[in-house]
Write a protein that holds these residues in place. Structure first.
Motif, PDB file in Angstrom:
ATOM      1  N   GLY A   1       1.307   7.523 -17.249  1.00 49.74           N
ATOM      2  CA  GLY A   1      -0.053   7.064 -16.954  1.00 49.74           C
ATOM      3  C   GLY A   1      -0.071   5.594 -16.592  1.00 49.74           C
ATOM      4  N   TYR A   2       0.779   5.223 -15.626  1.00 47.04           N
ATOM      5  CA  TYR A   2       0.821   3.821 -15.189  1.00 47.04           C
ATOM      6  C   TYR A   2      -0.584   3.333 -14.872  1.00 47.04           C
ATOM      7  CZ  TYR A   2       5.902   4.102 -14.145  1.00 47.04           C
ATOM      8  OH  TYR A   2       7.257   4.240 -14.197  1.00 47.04           O
ATOM      9  N   GLU A   3      -0.897   2.139 -15.307  1.00 46.91           N
ATOM     10  CA  GLU A   3      -2.118   1.458 -14.890  1.00 46.91           C
ATOM     11  C   GLU A   3      -1.712   0.561 -13.736  1.00 46.91           C
ATOM     12  OE1 GLU A   3      -4.005  -0.525 -18.172  1.00 46.91           O
ATOM     13  OE2 GLU A   3      -4.203   1.341 -19.309  1.00 46.91           O
ATOM     14  N   ILE A   4      -2.222   0.853 -12.550  1.00 45.02           N
ATOM     15  CA  ILE A   4      -1.818   0.135 -11.344  1.00 45.02           C
ATOM     16  C   ILE A   4      -2.981  -0.712 -10.850  1.00 45.02           C
ATOM     17  CG2 ILE A   4      -0.985   0.389  -8.971  1.00 45.02           C
ATOM     18  CD1 ILE A   4       0.186   3.141  -9.869  1.00 45.02           C
ATOM     19  N   GLU A   5      -2.737  -2.019 -10.767  1.00 47.49           N
ATOM     20  CA  GLU A   5      -3.742  -2.947 -10.250  1.00 47.49           C
ATOM     21  C   GLU A   5      -3.259  -3.445  -8.895  1.00 47.49           C
ATOM     22  OE1 GLU A   5      -4.289  -6.112 -13.050  1.00 47.49           O
ATOM     23  OE2 GLU A   5      -4.971  -4.750 -14.633  1.00 47.49           O
ATOM     24  N   GLU A   6      -4.109  -3.273  -7.888  1.00 45.86           N
ATOM     25  CA  GLU A   6      -3.763  -3.710  -6.531  1.00 45.86           C
ATOM     26  C   GLU A   6      -4.591  -4.917  -6.135  1.00 45.86           C
ATOM     27  OE1 GLU A   6      -3.132  -0.512  -3.433  1.00 45.86           O
ATOM     28  OE2 GLU A   6      -4.232   0.612  -4.978  1.00 45.86           O
ATOM     29  N   LYS A   7      -3.899  -5.921  -5.628  1.00 43.63           N
ATOM     30  CA  LYS A   7      -4.544  -7.068  -4.992  1.00 43.63           C
ATOM     31  C   LYS A   7      -3.919  -7.170  -3.607  1.00 43.63           C
ATOM     32  CE  LYS A   7      -5.678  -9.399  -9.219  1.00 43.63           C
ATOM     33  NZ  LYS A   7      -5.394 -10.459 -10.134  1.00 43.63           N
ATOM     34  N   ASP A   8      -4.468  -8.005  -2.748  1.00 44.95           N
ATOM     35  CA  ASP A   8      -3.954  -8.118  -1.384  1.00 44.95           C
ATOM     36  C   ASP A   8      -2.469  -8.452  -1.345  1.00 44.95           C
ATOM     37  OD1 ASP A   8      -6.396  -7.512  -0.315  1.00 44.95           O
ATOM     38  OD2 ASP A   8      -6.981  -9.605  -0.011  1.00 44.95           O
ATOM     39  N   ASP A   9      -2.023  -9.329  -2.245  1.00 47.03           N
ATOM     40  CA  ASP A   9      -0.654  -9.827  -2.163  1.00 47.03           C
ATOM     41  C   ASP A   9       0.223  -9.443  -3.351  1.00 47.03           C
ATOM     42  OD1 ASP A   9      -2.047 -11.352  -4.000  1.00 47.03           O
ATOM     43  OD2 ASP A   9      -1.150 -13.250  -3.375  1.00 47.03           O
ATOM     44  N   LYS A  10      -0.307  -8.598  -4.249  1.00 44.70           N
ATOM     45  CA  LYS A  10       0.440  -8.286  -5.461  1.00 44.70           C
ATOM     46  C   LYS A  10      -0.013  -6.952  -6.047  1.00 44.70           C
ATOM     47  CE  LYS A  10      -0.713 -10.715  -9.080  1.00 44.70           C
ATOM     48  NZ  LYS A  10      -0.836 -11.787 -10.092  1.00 44.70           N
ATOM     49  N   VAL A  11       0.948  -6.237  -6.612  1.00 43.12           N
ATOM     50  CA  VAL A  11       0.662  -5.016  -7.361  1.00 43.12           C
ATOM     51  C   VAL A  11       1.213  -5.219  -8.764  1.00 43.12           C
ATOM     52  CG1 VAL A  11       1.222  -2.557  -7.614  1.00 43.12           C
ATOM     53  CG2 VAL A  11       0.702  -3.493  -5.356  1.00 43.12           C
TER      54      VAL A  11
ATOM     55  N   LYS B   1       0.844  -1.212   0.000  1.00 43.32           N
ATOM     56  CA  LYS B   1       0.000   0.000   0.000  1.00 43.32           C
ATOM     57  C   LYS B   1       0.875   1.256   0.000  1.00 43.32           C
ATOM     58  CE  LYS B   1      -4.431  -1.593   1.292  1.00 43.32           C
ATOM     59  NZ  LYS B   1      -4.901  -1.877  -0.040  1.00 43.32           N
ATOM     60  N   GLY B   2       1.934   1.228   0.796  1.00 45.89           N
ATOM     61  CA  GLY B   2       2.869   2.344   0.805  1.00 45.89           C
ATOM     62  C   GLY B   2       3.578   2.504  -0.523  1.00 45.89           C
ATOM     63  N   PHE B   3       3.958   1.366  -1.119  1.00 47.74           N
ATOM     64  CA  PHE B   3       4.600   1.403  -2.427  1.00 47.74           C
ATOM     65  C   PHE B   3       3.682   2.055  -3.453  1.00 47.74           C
ATOM     66  CE2 PHE B   3       4.952  -0.534  -6.614  1.00 47.74           C
ATOM     67  CZ  PHE B   3       6.241  -0.155  -6.958  1.00 47.74           C
TER      68      PHE B   3
ATOM     69  N   ILE C   1      11.143   1.846  -0.034  1.00 51.49           N
ATOM     70  CA  ILE C   1       9.834   1.839   0.624  1.00 51.49           C
ATOM     71  C   ILE C   1       9.763   0.675   1.614  1.00 51.49           C
ATOM     72  CG2 ILE C   1       7.336   1.633   0.293  1.00 51.49           C
ATOM     73  CD1 ILE C   1       8.601   4.301  -0.778  1.00 51.49           C
ATOM     74  N   ASP C   2      10.161  -0.512   1.166  1.00 54.16           N
ATOM     75  CA  ASP C   2      10.106  -1.713   2.005  1.00 54.16           C
ATOM     76  C   ASP C   2      11.065  -2.739   1.414  1.00 54.16           C
ATOM     77  OD1 ASP C   2       9.452  -4.178   3.239  1.00 54.16           O
ATOM     78  OD2 ASP C   2       7.364  -3.575   3.506  1.00 54.16           O
ATOM     79  N   GLY C   3      12.086  -3.105   2.160  1.00 54.98           N
ATOM     80  CA  GLY C   3      13.095  -4.048   1.701  1.00 54.98           C
ATOM     81  C   GLY C   3      12.562  -5.433   1.375  1.00 54.98           C
ATOM     82  N   LYS C   4      11.312  -5.713   1.742  1.00 53.63           N
ATOM     83  CA  LYS C   4      10.726  -7.025   1.454  1.00 53.63           C
ATOM     84  C   LYS C   4       9.998  -7.074   0.108  1.00 53.63           C
ATOM     85  CE  LYS C   4       9.960  -7.977   6.328  1.00 53.63           C
ATOM     86  NZ  LYS C   4       8.944  -7.733   7.346  1.00 53.63           N
TER      87      LYS C   4
ATOM     88  N   ARG D   1       2.563   6.476  -7.139  1.00 56.60           N
ATOM     89  CA  ARG D   1       1.624   7.429  -7.755  1.00 56.60           C
ATOM     90  C   ARG D   1       2.176   8.859  -7.737  1.00 56.60           C
ATOM     91  NH1 ARG D   1      -3.152   4.954  -8.923  1.00 56.60           N
ATOM     92  NH2 ARG D   1      -3.766   3.160  -7.667  1.00 56.60           N
ATOM     93  N   TYR D   2       3.069   9.161  -6.793  1.00 63.05           N
ATOM     94  CA  TYR D   2       3.718  10.475  -6.742  1.00 63.05           C
ATOM     95  C   TYR D   2       4.906  10.562  -7.709  1.00 63.05           C
ATOM     96  CZ  TYR D   2       1.324  11.872  -2.404  1.00 63.05           C
ATOM     97  OH  TYR D   2       0.398  12.234  -1.463  1.00 63.05           O
ATOM     98  N   PHE D   3       5.427   9.434  -8.142  1.00 60.22           N
ATOM     99  CA  PHE D   3       6.620   9.409  -8.981  1.00 60.22           C
ATOM    100  C   PHE D   3       6.322  10.091 -10.317  1.00 60.22           C
ATOM    101  CE2 PHE D   3       9.944   6.913 -11.378  1.00 60.22           C
ATOM    102  CZ  PHE D   3      11.013   7.509 -10.740  1.00 60.22           C
ATOM    103  N   PRO D   4       7.140  11.047 -10.741  1.00 65.91           N
ATOM    104  CA  PRO D   4       6.832  11.787 -11.978  1.00 65.91           C
ATOM    105  C   PRO D   4       6.548  10.917 -13.190  1.00 65.91           C
ATOM    106  CG  PRO D   4       8.593  12.884 -10.798  1.00 65.91           C
ATOM    107  CD  PRO D   4       8.328  11.586 -10.065  1.00 65.91           C
ATOM    108  N   TRP D   5       7.298   9.817 -13.381  1.00 69.80           N
ATOM    109  CA  TRP D   5       7.051   8.981 -14.553  1.00 69.80           C
ATOM    110  C   TRP D   5       5.693   8.305 -14.492  1.00 69.80           C
ATOM    111  CZ3 TRP D   5       8.832   9.498 -19.112  1.00 69.80           C
ATOM    112  CH2 TRP D   5      10.096  10.044 -19.297  1.00 69.80           C
ATOM    113  N   SER D   6       5.201   8.039 -13.313  1.00 71.22           N
ATOM    114  CA  SER D   6       3.871   7.455 -13.182  1.00 71.22           C
ATOM    115  C   SER D   6       2.826   8.401 -13.763  1.00 71.22           C
ATOM    116  CB  SER D   6       3.567   7.181 -11.706  1.00 71.22           C
ATOM    117  OG  SER D   6       2.275   6.667 -11.556  1.00 71.22           O
TER     118      SER D   6
END
Length: 164
Positions: A87-97, A71-73, A135-138, A78-83
């Protein structure tokens, strides 16, 4: 800094800044490619964007209170200029983006200029890995495809998951 701009002027100024950001990147790459060749331009681009990914994510964490995890990622990317530019299409699922790139201004501009696609896969892998790790080393990054890979409806596609 206070430019004392009205809301619509701020939006227009942000659009202007993003265009300048993209143009600096494009013109720098083309100049290096023309003087030293594509391989050197790609090599330098990989180094620069690996560093930019890390720096951007670090600053976003500080400025926008980004938390760890996917979620943090997503909030940060979304703030990243290239996004915004691409116009990145971002799909979020519980365990995968998943990030899909339907339009790639640098690649599309190259084709219009009569140049061939450049192999951007490794550059984006380094960029996304350094961004995600900040954002998160994992967070693990997987490229599903990107130039020089064959592509059809999207220029590239990326997956992000939390490792065990």
């Amino acid at each position: 800094m206070n430019l004392d701009l009205k809301r619509n002027e701020k939006d227009e100024y942000i659009s202007f800044l993003l265009r300048q950001y993209r143009l600096v990147d494009a013109l720098w790459f083309l100049a290096v490619e023309d003087k030293f060749g594509l391989d050197i331009a790609v090599e330098l681009n990989e180094k620069i964007w690996e560093d930019i990914g890390r720096r951007a994510a670090r600053e976003m964490k500080r400025r926008f209170k980004i938390e760890e995890g996917l979620k943090g990622f997503v909030k940060a990317i979304r703030y990243f200029p290239w996004s915004i530019i691409v116009g990145y299409e971002i799909e979020e699922k519980d365990d995968k983006v998943t990030i899909k790139v339907p339009h790639c201004p640098p690649q599309e501009a190259r084709l219009k200029m009569g140049r061939k696609e450049y192999p951007c896969k490794e550059m984006h892998m380094k960029e996304f890995k350094s961004f995600a790790a900040e954002i998160d080393g994992k967070i693990e990054v997987k490229c599903l495809f990107a130039p020089p890979d064959k592509h059809k409806d999207y220029w590239c596609m990326w997956e992000f998951v939390i490792s065990d």
